[in-house]
Scaffold this active site. Structure first.
Site, PDB file in Angstrom:
ATOM      1  N   ARG A 211       0.845  -1.211   0.000  1.00 31.35           N
ATOM      2  CA  ARG A 211       0.000   0.000   0.000  1.00 31.35           C
ATOM      3  C   ARG A 211       0.873   1.252   0.000  1.00 31.35           C
ATOM      4  O   ARG A 211       0.586   2.235  -0.684  1.00 31.35           O
ATOM      5  CB  ARG A 211      -0.940   0.002   1.220  1.00 31.35           C
ATOM      6  CG  ARG A 211      -2.151  -0.891   1.060  1.00 31.35           C
ATOM      7  CD  ARG A 211      -3.149  -0.730   2.210  1.00 31.35           C
ATOM      8  NE  ARG A 211      -2.729  -1.374   3.442  1.00 31.35           N
ATOM      9  CZ  ARG A 211      -2.944  -2.651   3.752  1.00 31.35           C
ATOM     10  NH1 ARG A 211      -3.595  -3.432   2.922  1.00 31.35           N
ATOM     11  NH2 ARG A 211      -2.523  -3.164   4.893  1.00 31.35           N
ATOM     12  N   PHE A 227      -9.970  -6.843  -7.665  1.00 35.68           N
ATOM     13  CA  PHE A 227     -10.033  -7.614  -6.416  1.00 35.68           C
ATOM     14  C   PHE A 227      -9.793  -6.645  -5.248  1.00 35.68           C
ATOM     15  O   PHE A 227      -8.898  -6.835  -4.438  1.00 35.68           O
ATOM     16  CB  PHE A 227      -9.004  -8.750  -6.406  1.00 35.68           C
ATOM     17  CG  PHE A 227      -9.036  -9.644  -7.619  1.00 35.68           C
ATOM     18  CD1 PHE A 227      -9.953 -10.690  -7.708  1.00 35.68           C
ATOM     19  CD2 PHE A 227      -8.163  -9.436  -8.679  1.00 35.68           C
ATOM     20  CE1 PHE A 227      -9.980 -11.517  -8.831  1.00 35.68           C
ATOM     21  CE2 PHE A 227      -8.183 -10.251  -9.807  1.00 35.68           C
ATOM     22  CZ  PHE A 227      -9.085 -11.299  -9.877  1.00 35.68           C
ATOM     23  N   ASP A 249     -14.826  -6.022  -7.279  1.00 35.49           N
ATOM     24  CA  ASP A 249     -14.737  -7.219  -6.444  1.00 35.49           C
ATOM     25  C   ASP A 249     -16.052  -7.976  -6.616  1.00 35.49           C
ATOM     26  O   ASP A 249     -17.073  -7.377  -6.938  1.00 35.49           O
ATOM     27  CB  ASP A 249     -14.539  -6.828  -4.963  1.00 35.49           C
ATOM     28  CG  ASP A 249     -13.962  -7.963  -4.137  1.00 35.49           C
ATOM     29  OD1 ASP A 249     -12.754  -7.922  -3.833  1.00 35.49           O
ATOM     30  OD2 ASP A 249     -14.708  -8.902  -3.799  1.00 35.49           O
ATOM     31  N   SER A 250     -16.015  -9.291  -6.380  1.00 38.88           N
ATOM     32  CA  SER A 250     -17.253 -10.061  -6.525  1.00 38.88           C
ATOM     33  C   SER A 250     -18.069 -10.042  -5.241  1.00 38.88           C
ATOM     34  O   SER A 250     -19.188 -10.543  -5.213  1.00 38.88           O
ATOM     35  CB  SER A 250     -16.925 -11.505  -6.926  1.00 38.88           C
ATOM     36  OG  SER A 250     -16.041 -12.068  -5.985  1.00 38.88           O
ATOM     37  N   CYS A 338      -0.584 -14.607  -3.910  1.00 39.37           N
ATOM     38  CA  CYS A 338      -0.407 -15.042  -2.508  1.00 39.37           C
ATOM     39  C   CYS A 338      -0.388 -16.561  -2.431  1.00 39.37           C
ATOM     40  O   CYS A 338      -0.557 -17.133  -1.359  1.00 39.37           O
ATOM     41  CB  CYS A 338      -1.489 -14.445  -1.616  1.00 39.37           C
ATOM     42  SG  CYS A 338      -3.152 -14.919  -2.082  1.00 39.37           S
TER      43      CYS A 338
HETATM   44  N1  SAH Z   1      -6.458  -6.243  -2.620  1.00 38.24           N
HETATM   45  C1  SAH Z   1      -7.249  -6.500  -1.435  1.00 38.24           C
HETATM   46  C2  SAH Z   1      -7.215  -7.942  -1.020  1.00 38.24           C
HETATM   47  C3  SAH Z   1      -7.734  -8.878  -2.085  1.00 38.24           C
HETATM   48  S1  SAH Z   1      -8.363 -10.363  -1.439  1.00 38.24           S
HETATM   49  C4  SAH Z   1      -6.792  -5.561  -0.328  1.00 38.24           C
HETATM   50  O1  SAH Z   1      -6.024  -4.661  -0.626  1.00 38.24           O
HETATM   51  O2  SAH Z   1      -7.208  -5.690   0.807  1.00 38.24           O
HETATM   52  C5  SAH Z   1      -9.123 -11.053  -2.834  1.00 38.24           C
HETATM   53  C6  SAH Z   1     -10.474 -10.449  -3.176  1.00 38.24           C
HETATM   54  O3  SAH Z   1     -10.894 -11.021  -4.391  1.00 38.24           O
HETATM   55  C7  SAH Z   1     -11.604 -10.705  -2.204  1.00 38.24           C
HETATM   56  O4  SAH Z   1     -12.170  -9.501  -1.793  1.00 38.24           O
HETATM   57  C8  SAH Z   1     -12.639 -11.541  -2.987  1.00 38.24           C
HETATM   58  O5  SAH Z   1     -13.979 -11.170  -2.671  1.00 38.24           O
HETATM   59  C9  SAH Z   1     -12.313 -11.171  -4.388  1.00 38.24           C
HETATM   60  N2  SAH Z   1     -12.603 -12.145  -5.444  1.00 38.24           N
HETATM   61  C10 SAH Z   1     -12.363 -13.475  -5.469  1.00 38.24           C
HETATM   62  N3  SAH Z   1     -12.651 -13.993  -6.675  1.00 38.24           N
HETATM   63  C11 SAH Z   1     -13.094 -12.957  -7.441  1.00 38.24           C
HETATM   64  C12 SAH Z   1     -13.531 -12.837  -8.787  1.00 38.24           C
HETATM   65  N4  SAH Z   1     -13.540 -13.901  -9.619  1.00 38.24           N
HETATM   66  N5  SAH Z   1     -13.897 -11.627  -9.247  1.00 38.24           N
HETATM   67  C13 SAH Z   1     -13.867 -10.552  -8.433  1.00 38.24           C
HETATM   68  N6  SAH Z   1     -13.451 -10.603  -7.159  1.00 38.24           N
HETATM   69  C14 SAH Z   1     -13.076 -11.787  -6.663  1.00 38.24           C
END
Ligand code: SAH
Length: 394
Positions: A211, A227, A249-250, A338
């Site tokens: 960040r 995401f 995000d989903s 990750c």
């Molecule tokens: N970048 C974020 C952490 C990401 S965690 C941060 O800074 O805090 C991964 C995220 O991906 C989750 O919020 C989950 O809801 C989302 N996710 C998982 N599969 C997905 C998809 N196919 N499309 C959109 N979002 C998705």
């Protein structure tokens, strides 16, 4: 203590202070020890080597607590480990009363199966192994002894508990009850987090240094944040002067929290949140011809197990390929993985292939990794899992 013997030659990793002993290395696979009971690990000549926790249901049959076979695994042992873990976070400057961090990172802090995240004085704890589970009460009491902890909440609902035959469990464990709204401050930004329902324990502390970097490079940029979860990168980018951020995000609740966090930090008007499947949305954006100056791709773990390596690698590459395509000339891609099964050289190769397919010449200007409150234990390379690349295109 029950003595467990390793088969001849199977003590090699233990002698290099790796704490995992698999069932195939153990002579007494069905020893009459209880789940989580402390056993004495010996070589085949009956020489004691270590003290560890017995996990009868798991392939990971023993996790070593101490490589000193004389060690007594009691309240004092756990107290010392917790105090050491806290001292490191204090040294890092992460133990601020209104801040948050990972306080205990399992193997890296000498406490396999125990993770503790700290949110402005409230600890969210995961007990993820039979050994951790056995000392649940002791660990909770010791956490409450720490002057900087007001309340302890359990988030033992991670899927890995199933491998230990442990049921999912969440709830208040001790001290003050969680307030309705819990906010933490990180680098001057405020984030409201949901310890009860959020992913993992609510917030991705492992992305703290990422960040910071995103904030540093976002000035004047049009950012695509895929995401986005609860908006960690979105807030960082806008704090760094981004012109606009498009989040997707989903999870609708995650996006609602993202909206709140952006508003808590005084951002409005220059962002948009889209609830969608990112894989589809990226293709849509590609067709639309819209371009960005910075694309952030931080998907969930796409390689959950060894069987998923090929499929996962293709997914990471797909994301990066479209990410590169969506960039203006001179634009940057920040892509993350990750997945423990993906190492940095492989991730770099996948990203290189993606740039090639997208027809972009790009160079790495920064490598991301998990924040230092998640230290990589030198003897346990598996404790390194979060990696990312910042590439700039020509
Ligand atoms: N970048 C974020 C952490 C990401 S965690 C941060 O800074 O805090 C991964 C995220 O991906 C989750 O919020 C989950 O809801 C989302 N996710 C998982 N599969 C997905 C998809 N196919 N499309 C959109 N979002 C998705």
């Amino acid at each position: 203590m029950i003595r467990i013997h390793l088969l001849p030659g199977r003590e090699k990793s233990l002698l290099r202070h790796h704490p995992w002993i698999f069932d195939g290395a153990v002579k007494e696979k069905n020893a009459p020890a209880e789940p989580g009971e402390t056993v004495l690990v010996c070589n085949h000549q009956d020489e004691p080597l270590a003290a560890g926790a017995w996990s009868p249901a798991s392939q990971l049959r023993i996790r070593v607590w101490s490589f000193d076979p004389e060690a007594v695994i009691d309240r004092e042992f756990f107290r010392a480990r917790i105090v050491q873990a806290a001292a490191l976070r204090k040294e890092l400057g992460f133990l601020r009363p209104d801040g948050g961090c990972r306080l205990i990172y399992s193997e890296s802090d000498g406490l396999p199966g125990v993770t503790v995240d700290l949110y402005a004085g409230f600890a969210a704890v995961q007990f993820l192994s039979a050994g951790a589970e056995r000392f649940r009460q002791v660990i909770t009491e010791l956490l409450l002894e720490q002057p900087f902890i007001r309340g302890v909440f359990e988030r033992s609902d991670a899927a890995v508990r199933q491998k230990e035959a442990l049921p999912a469990r969440t709830g208040h464990l001790g001290g003050e009850e969680l307030p309705d709204s819990l906010q933490i401050v990180e680098d001057g930004l405020t984030f409201e987090t949901d310890l009860c329902e959020g992913q993992k324990t609510g917030f991705y502390f492992d992305l703290r240094t990422a960040r910071q970097k995103i904030r540093q490079i976002s000035g004047g940029k049009k950012v695509l944040n895929m995401f986005s979860y609860t908006g960690g990168f979105a807030c960082a980018a806008l704090a760094g002067g981004a012109e606009s951020v498009l989040n997707a995000d989903s999870s609708a609740p995650a996006l609602e929290q993202c909206r709140k966090n952006l508003s808590l930090n005084g951002f409005s008007g220059n962002y948009e949140n889209i609830c969608a499947d990112v894989f589809q949305l990226l293709r849509q954006l590609e067709r639309s011809g819209e371009k960005f100056d910075l694309v952030i791709l931080d998907p969930p773990k796409l390689i959950p197990n060894k069987a998923a390596v090929m499929r996962g690698c293709r997914a990471y590459q797909d994301l990066a390929r479209i990410g590169f395509k969506l960039l203006n000339p001179g634009g940057m891609l920040a892509n993350f993985s990750c997945s423990g099964a993906m190492d940095m050289p492989l991730f770099q190769k996948i990203t290189a292939d993606a740039a090639l397919q997208a027809g972009r010449r790009a160079g790495i200007i920064h490598r991301f990794e998990q924040s230092p409150d998640h230290p990589t234990l030198l003897t346990v390379p598996e404790t390194f899992y979060l990696k990312g690349l910042l590439s700039i295109t020509a």
